[in-house]
Design an enzyme around this catalytic site. Structure first.
Site, PDB file in Angstrom:
ATOM      1  CE  LYS A   1      -1.680  -1.486   3.933  1.00  0.00           C
ATOM      2  NZ  LYS A   1      -2.302  -1.743   4.964  1.00  0.00           N
TER       3      LYS A   1
ATOM      4  CB  THR B   1      -6.365   8.756   6.518  1.00  0.00           C
ATOM      5  OG1 THR B   1      -5.571   9.223   7.617  1.00  0.00           O
ATOM      6  CG2 THR B   1      -6.675   9.763   5.147  1.00  0.00           C
TER       7      THR B   1
ATOM      8  N   GLY C   1      -8.110   3.793   9.760  1.00  0.00           N
ATOM      9  CA  GLY C   1      -8.497   2.697   9.314  1.00  0.00           C
ATOM     10  C   GLY C   1      -8.536   2.195   8.100  1.00  0.00           C
ATOM     11  CB  THR C   2      -6.871   3.862   5.027  1.00  0.00           C
ATOM     12  OG1 THR C   2      -5.974   4.069   5.605  1.00  0.00           O
ATOM     13  CG2 THR C   2      -7.727   5.137   5.017  1.00  0.00           C
ATOM     14  N   GLY C   3      -6.311   1.080   6.082  1.00  0.00           N
ATOM     15  CA  GLY C   3      -5.562  -0.242   6.088  1.00  0.00           C
ATOM     16  C   GLY C   3      -6.578  -1.525   6.385  1.00  0.00           C
ATOM     17  CB  CYS C   4      -8.530  -1.852   9.248  1.00  0.00           C
ATOM     18  SG  CYS C   4      -7.579  -1.801  10.506  1.00  0.00           S
TER      19      CYS C   4
END
Ligand SMILES: Nc1ncnc2c1ncn2[C@@H]1O[C@H](COP(=O)(O)OP(=O)(O)O)[C@@H](O)[C@H]1O
Ligand SMILES: Cc1ncc(COP(=O)(O)OP(=O)(O)O)c(N)n1
Length: 309
Positions: free
Chosen positions: A183, A220, A222-225
């Site tokens: 990412k 932004t 929690g974008t990865g979760c």
């Protein structure tokens, strides 16, 4: 839905974020938005909000493993997402049960959560080694951000352009997962670029990249979760529908049965659909002012902006 059929299912093994933007809460919202029946095994409790992490309470590793066993003994799982695990003992206990029951996990997406947006540590020192040795090789897709990728490779320098990301993603395949979604949210450029490297038997890895316009927002958290759980949800839908991943698939399966694995094209489609879902969740929550002090932290994305049936 056909009488007696079951919905597509996804299991999240992750920590709790009581403010609802990341962790188990983000995963269950995302699964629900995508029409997938969500289940959750807690690895840790955090006391955190949009500003930062105040504390972490680990769930004993054996109890985390017991939650996973209880689900797997009962419900067929089409996709599993792993997020924050917290401590080395938890990583070890989770790895042991997942290795023993790998065929029952469906498509396995591993988000190697190490540090929150706020800068707070979410993985104990020493736990990364166990994660690399015991969990990464089990995964269909590992989804590190740039600092996590550098740490997984033993503390190398972070990639600072897309060419470097492509190289890093291929190097991470050497740790044994089927695919790596690297990412690029932390890259300082006008687009948010993610790179997918997919290993192929006897051939050079396939390397793809997707660029989305960078959404101008502080929201932004929690974008990865959200991305990793969306990839898991699309994979679950694709497995149960026996069709390419995407909003149009119906996502139902026969009761009591494990769903078939995904080929490279279907796995790639699940990743692409996950990225599209995340980008829209970000843009639809960009103007939110959830916190009393929005400038002090990072608000969440709008997980429920796109609800699929
Ligand atoms: N401002 C943004 N606009 C659009 N996409 C973003 C933005 N920030 C992050 N992303 C995307 O969000 C996802 C998570 O990225 P990243 O921030 O690198 O991971 P993490 O949340 O784990 O730190 C990636 O798909 C990334 O490209
Ligand atoms: C309980 C919990 N799990 C994971 C995170 C980190 O969330 P992530 O989506 O990887 O990244 P950020 O965008 O929040 O950095 C968390 N904060 N809490």
């Amino acid at each position: 839905m056909t009488a007696g059929a079951r919905p597509a299912t996804a299991l999240s093994i992750a920590g709790s974020d009581p403010s609802g933007g990341a962790g188990i809460q983000a995963d269950l919202k995302t699964f629900s938005a995508l029409g997938v029946y969500g289940m959750a095994c807690l690895s840790a409790l955090t006391s955190q909000n949009t500003v930062g992490v105040r504390g972490v309470l680990e769930v004993p590793g054996q109890f985390c493993a017991a939650q996973i066993e209880a689900v797997l003994d009962d419900v067929p799982v089409d996709a599993t997402k792993i997020g924050m695990l917290g401590g080395a003992a938890t990583v070890r206990a989770v790895a042991r049960v997942l290795a023993a029951r790998r065929p029952e996990l469906g498509t396995l997406v591993l988000d190697p959560v190490m540090v929150a947006t706020s800068g707070d540590a979410l993985l104990e020192d020493g736990a990364a080694r166990v994660l690399i040795d015991e969990l990464v090789p089990l995964a269909d897709v590992v989804t590190p951000n740039l600092p996590e990728a550098a740490a997984l490779l033993g503390g190398v320098e972070e990639a600072d352009d897309v060419a470097g990301m492509r190289q890093t993603a291929v190097e991470l395949l050497g740790l044994g997962p089927r695919a790596v979604l690297l990412k690029g949210g932390h890259l300082d450029r006008g687009e948010a670029v993610d790179v997918l490297a997919l290993s192929r038997d006897g051939a050079a890895p396939l390397v793809l990249e997707w660029a989305a316009p960078r959404v101008a927002t502080r929201n932004t958290h929690g974008t990865g979760c959200t991305l990793s759980s969306a990839v898991a949800a699309f994979a679950a839908r694709a497995r149960t529908a026996g069709a390419p991943a995407g909003a149009e698939s119906s996502g139902t399966a026969s009761p009591g049965l494990e769903s078939p694995g995904l080929d490279d094209a279907a796995l790639t489609a699940a990743v692409r659909s996950g990225k599209e879902f995340l980008t829209r969740a970000l843009s639809e929550g960009a103007a939110w002012r959830l916190s009393r002090t929005p400038e002090a932290g990072h608000g969440p994305v709008n997980h429920l902006a796109q609800t699929l049936r």
